[in-house]
Design an enzyme around this catalytic site. Structure first.
Site, PDB file in Angstrom:
ATOM      1  N   LYS A  53       0.844  -1.201   0.000  1.00 35.00           N
ATOM      2  CA  LYS A  53       0.000   0.000   0.000  1.00 35.00           C
ATOM      3  C   LYS A  53       0.876   1.248   0.000  1.00 35.00           C
ATOM      4  O   LYS A  53       0.629   2.199  -0.751  1.00 35.00           O
ATOM      5  CB  LYS A  53      -0.940  -0.006   1.220  1.00 35.00           C
ATOM      6  N   GLN A  97      -4.986  -1.671   9.583  1.00 35.16           N
ATOM      7  CA  GLN A  97      -4.894  -2.994   8.956  1.00 35.16           C
ATOM      8  C   GLN A  97      -5.538  -4.049   9.863  1.00 35.16           C
ATOM      9  O   GLN A  97      -5.259  -4.112  11.064  1.00 35.16           O
ATOM     10  CB  GLN A  97      -3.412  -3.326   8.684  1.00 35.16           C
ATOM     11  N   ASP A 120     -11.450   2.605   3.628  1.00 37.43           N
ATOM     12  CA  ASP A 120     -11.700   1.163   3.549  1.00 37.43           C
ATOM     13  C   ASP A 120     -13.181   0.865   3.302  1.00 37.43           C
ATOM     14  O   ASP A 120     -13.530  -0.237   2.896  1.00 37.43           O
ATOM     15  CB  ASP A 120     -11.356   0.505   4.910  1.00 37.43           C
TER      16      ASP A 120
HETATM   17  N1  GUN Z   1      -7.004  -6.888   5.912  1.00 42.82           N
HETATM   18  C1  GUN Z   1      -7.222  -7.603   4.781  1.00 42.82           C
HETATM   19  N2  GUN Z   1      -7.789  -6.832   3.836  1.00 42.82           N
HETATM   20  C2  GUN Z   1      -7.927  -5.601   4.380  1.00 42.82           C
HETATM   21  C3  GUN Z   1      -8.450  -4.376   3.890  1.00 42.82           C
HETATM   22  O1  GUN Z   1      -8.931  -4.256   2.749  1.00 42.82           O
HETATM   23  N3  GUN Z   1      -8.392  -3.330   4.771  1.00 42.82           N
HETATM   24  C4  GUN Z   1      -7.910  -3.443   6.030  1.00 42.82           C
HETATM   25  N4  GUN Z   1      -7.935  -2.376   6.805  1.00 42.82           N
HETATM   26  N5  GUN Z   1      -7.429  -4.569   6.507  1.00 42.82           N
HETATM   27  C5  GUN Z   1      -7.446  -5.640   5.685  1.00 42.82           C
END
Ligand code: GUN
Length: 285
Positions: A53, A97, A120
């Site tokens: 990311k 996350q 998100d």
């Molecule tokens: N863990 C796995 N996929 C995601 C996501 O799209 N966003 C977040 N915040 N955590 C994740």
């Protein structure tokens, strides 16, 4: 039949090129989109996602901040960090996350994020807006899937969609987004009886169960579009999807590969949401 590959990698590249131009334009107006990511603990998979990311933000020109905190952080300490980011003018998107350690409530953390910075799309306000067809931050993986399907000009209206999996992050919302596109949506999950009979009705089959090679060709109707959301490691440490790709591609009309399918699109839509948020927050002043 040999399926056409829907390359998320390729579509992500095209979209990121457009975003780069847009970010340049925003910067010329004094606006730098900013994303803050909080990673709790040292889970290797989460570390790897977060690194991707960060790298992607850098490539597109988005300012990104990573706060890596100890697994022993308390819930209150984490909520305080979110509060600081909610108030920070240079931050337009906040991502914590997941998963979180068991002593921290994911619900409390998600609800603490200002919905207007919830890139998100996990906050109940955004989920509710999405369900009622209002403008909302759409969750990145489901949003990326819809973009991939549309990029090939595949009709959604009136199509039979079967979603295998009902997680809050992927299964449930992807079904909702496809319903919003006027598809007829059925969910299958771990308690579903006669799953094969149901998946074989799908014009579009979305598989998000997190089990390597869960779906073989017997689950797929001839000519179906197959979207594989799974990211699993096999015994040799290789990334494989939830679908047996080599079999499925002989039956399907379109299929997404793993890797290089849905994964790159998830991050792309996160970047997109962050840019949208920057534009919105700035226009509100
Ligand atoms: N863990 C796995 N996929 C995601 C996501 O799209 N966003 C977040 N915040 N955590 C994740």
């Amino acid at each position: 039949m040999t399926a056409t590959i829907i390359s998320g990698k390729e579509l992500a590249r095209e979209k990121r090129e457009q975003m780069k131009i847009e970010v340049e334009q925003l910067k010329s107006q004094g606006i730098v989109p900013g994303l803050a990511v909080i990673l709790v603990g040292e889970d290797p998979a989460s570390q790897s996602y977060v690194k991707s990311k960060q790298k992607s933000c850098y490539e597109v020109g988005i300012h990104s901040e990573l706060d890596e905190v100890s697994v022993s952080i308390t819930e209150d300490e984490l909520l305080h960090k979110i509060d600081v980011l909610n108030k920070a003018d240079h931050i337009h998107g906040i991502l914590v996350q997941l998963p979180l350690p068991s002593h921290i409530s994911e619900k409390a953390v998600i609800e603490a994020i200002n919905p207007s910075k919830d890139v998100d799309g996990f906050h109940p306000i955004n989920v509710g807006r999405m369900m009622t067809g209002q403008e909302a931050f759409l969750p990145c993986t489901p949003y990326g899937i819809v973009e991939m399907i549309k990029s090939k000009g595949i009709e959604l209206e009136g199509q039979q969609v079967v979603v295998v999996g009902r997680s809050n992050i992927v299964g449930k919302p992807v079904g909702q987004l496809l319903l919003n596109e006027n598809a007829t949506v059925t969910y299958c999950h771990s308690r579903t009886k006669n799953m094969k009979q149901i998946t074989r009705t799908a014009d579009i089959l979305v598989v998000a169960v997190g089990k390597a090679h869960f779906i073989n060709k017997e689950y797929i109707k001839e000519g179906a579009v197959v979207i594989d959301v799974g990211v699993n490691r096999n015994e040799e440490g290789k990334l494989v999807g939830d679908v047996v790709f080599d079999e499925a591609k002989e039956v399907a009309s379109y299929i997404t590969p793993v890797p290089g399918g849905v994964g790159p699109m998830t991050i792309t839509m996160l970047l997109y949401n962050t840019i949208v948020s920057a534009k919105r927050l700035v226009s509100k002043g």
